[in-house]
Design a protein around this motif. Sequence first.
Motif, PDB file in Angstrom:
ATOM      1  N   LYS A 142       0.838  -1.195   0.000  1.00  0.00           N
ATOM      2  CA  LYS A 142       0.000   0.000   0.000  1.00  0.00           C
ATOM      3  C   LYS A 142       0.877   1.251   0.000  1.00  0.00           C
ATOM      4  O   LYS A 142       1.982   1.266   0.548  1.00  0.00           O
ATOM      5  CB  LYS A 142      -0.915   0.017   1.229  1.00  0.00           C
ATOM      6  N   ASP A 143       0.376   2.330  -0.603  1.00  0.00           N
ATOM      7  CA  ASP A 143       1.133   3.580  -0.667  1.00  0.00           C
ATOM      8  C   ASP A 143       1.427   4.116   0.725  1.00  0.00           C
ATOM      9  O   ASP A 143       0.521   4.235   1.557  1.00  0.00           O
ATOM     10  CB  ASP A 143       0.346   4.637  -1.451  1.00  0.00           C
ATOM     11  N   PRO A 159      -0.562   5.497   6.204  1.00  0.00           N
ATOM     12  CA  PRO A 159      -1.544   6.587   6.135  1.00  0.00           C
ATOM     13  C   PRO A 159      -2.835   6.091   5.522  1.00  0.00           C
ATOM     14  O   PRO A 159      -2.837   5.290   4.584  1.00  0.00           O
ATOM     15  CB  PRO A 159      -0.856   7.617   5.231  1.00  0.00           C
ATOM     16  N   VAL A 160      -3.963   6.555   6.058  1.00  0.00           N
ATOM     17  CA  VAL A 160      -5.280   6.144   5.577  1.00  0.00           C
ATOM     18  C   VAL A 160      -6.140   7.384   5.375  1.00  0.00           C
ATOM     19  O   VAL A 160      -6.189   8.265   6.236  1.00  0.00           O
ATOM     20  CB  VAL A 160      -5.959   5.185   6.576  1.00  0.00           C
ATOM     21  N   SER A 161      -6.811   7.459   4.234  1.00  0.00           N
ATOM     22  CA  SER A 161      -7.714   8.578   3.961  1.00  0.00           C
ATOM     23  C   SER A 161      -9.040   8.348   4.668  1.00  0.00           C
ATOM     24  O   SER A 161      -9.577   7.237   4.666  1.00  0.00           O
ATOM     25  CB  SER A 161      -7.954   8.720   2.452  1.00  0.00           C
ATOM     26  N   VAL A 162      -9.570   9.399   5.283  1.00  0.00           N
ATOM     27  CA  VAL A 162     -10.843   9.323   5.990  1.00  0.00           C
ATOM     28  C   VAL A 162     -11.783  10.379   5.429  1.00  0.00           C
ATOM     29  O   VAL A 162     -11.406  11.184   4.571  1.00  0.00           O
ATOM     30  CB  VAL A 162     -10.652   9.524   7.503  1.00  0.00           C
ATOM     31  N   LYS A 163     -13.029  10.363   5.914  1.00  0.00           N
ATOM     32  CA  LYS A 163     -14.016  11.327   5.435  1.00  0.00           C
ATOM     33  C   LYS A 163     -13.535  12.757   5.652  1.00  0.00           C
ATOM     34  O   LYS A 163     -12.881  13.060   6.638  1.00  0.00           O
ATOM     35  CB  LYS A 163     -15.343  11.113   6.165  1.00  0.00           C
ATOM     36  N   GLY A 165     -11.594  14.267   3.456  1.00  0.00           N
ATOM     37  CA  GLY A 165     -10.347  14.460   2.734  1.00  0.00           C
ATOM     38  C   GLY A 165      -9.109  14.431   3.596  1.00  0.00           C
ATOM     39  O   GLY A 165      -8.002  14.695   3.117  1.00  0.00           O
ATOM     40  N   LYS A 166      -9.258  14.108   4.865  1.00  0.00           N
ATOM     41  CA  LYS A 166      -8.101  14.068   5.763  1.00  0.00           C
ATOM     42  C   LYS A 166      -7.371  12.733   5.653  1.00  0.00           C
ATOM     43  O   LYS A 166      -7.940  11.725   5.241  1.00  0.00           O
ATOM     44  CB  LYS A 166      -8.553  14.284   7.203  1.00  0.00           C
ATOM     45  N   THR A 167      -6.113  12.755   6.029  1.00  0.00           N
ATOM     46  CA  THR A 167      -5.302  11.544   6.083  1.00  0.00           C
ATOM     47  C   THR A 167      -4.802  11.344   7.508  1.00  0.00           C
ATOM     48  O   THR A 167      -4.281  12.286   8.116  1.00  0.00           O
ATOM     49  CB  THR A 167      -4.101  11.627   5.129  1.00  0.00           C
ATOM     50  N   THR A 187      -5.030   4.390  16.102  1.00  0.00           N
ATOM     51  CA  THR A 187      -5.016   5.727  15.522  1.00  0.00           C
ATOM     52  C   THR A 187      -4.874   6.747  16.642  1.00  0.00           C
ATOM     53  O   THR A 187      -4.980   6.418  17.823  1.00  0.00           O
ATOM     54  CB  THR A 187      -6.309   6.020  14.721  1.00  0.00           C
TER      55      THR A 187
END
Length: 286
Positions: A142-143, A159-163, A165-167, A187
């Motif tokens: 994964k990136d 890193p994971v994108s969440v609602k 547009g935040k990471t 987290t």
Amino acid sequence: MGLFGFGRKKHRDEVEEQPADELDQTEAAGVDGEVDKDPENQGDHPSFSGEVSGSYEGRGEDRGPWDIKDEDLPDYDEYLDMGAFYLPFLKGIELRIGADKTRQEVRSCTISYGSSSLELEAFAAPKSMGLWDDVREELLHKDGASEVEGVFGTEVRMPVSVKGGKTVVTRIVAVDGPRWMLRGIFTGKAATNPNSPETEALNGYFADIVVDRGEEPLAPHDLIPMHPPVSPAERKAAAEAVDGDGSNEESGAASIPDKPTGPFDSDQEVEVKTTLSRGPMFSEVR
């Protein structure tokens, strides 16, 4: 207030038992993650003496996560029964339930503590080997994912994108046990600050979990079946009911309402439900 810390026996007289309601069918409410700041109400944090390392050798000897058949596991009579595992109590936490949208099957749970969270899932594994090495290798494709040494051996930061547009940065750990793997996704401060009290508390919490793999046949990578939270009082009542019927069952597990059977597909879509804590025990589902 009582806190059942890592590797320590619990004192039954410190806990007020309250029954849990059934899993709610409504949309999830928000979780504020508030933690009681009064030192007199905090008790001791779970002590976790694990050292940063590329391997984790202590499971089942003097630290967990524990298997229900381990010889020296903590007394889990007052833990919350989720089916696949038993959850200890920690003052100030809140529990969110992940349930299948169509079948209303519990599939995961997330512990919130202060500004941090810990998502938990247990998977079936082969008898001869664990899963974490293979799962970790997949995650590293994964990136932005990278390996780091942590208190539970080699971990993954990703890193994971969440609602919105935040990471957010996640810290993914897993421990292999007898025919199971327990995975935790941290987290908040528990993912980014190893010296935070929240990190220490959730590390200790993860290490105190007791996994119940069960005996039913499951393929490797299958989720171990879960059910809605069952309180200590409900387990005791179920066991007494079984004993009263003259059954030879060792526990009241067969009497637990809505207990599902596996295997589950770990890729099924889930919907977040909420279980809020009240008083000294997980006790209310809204």
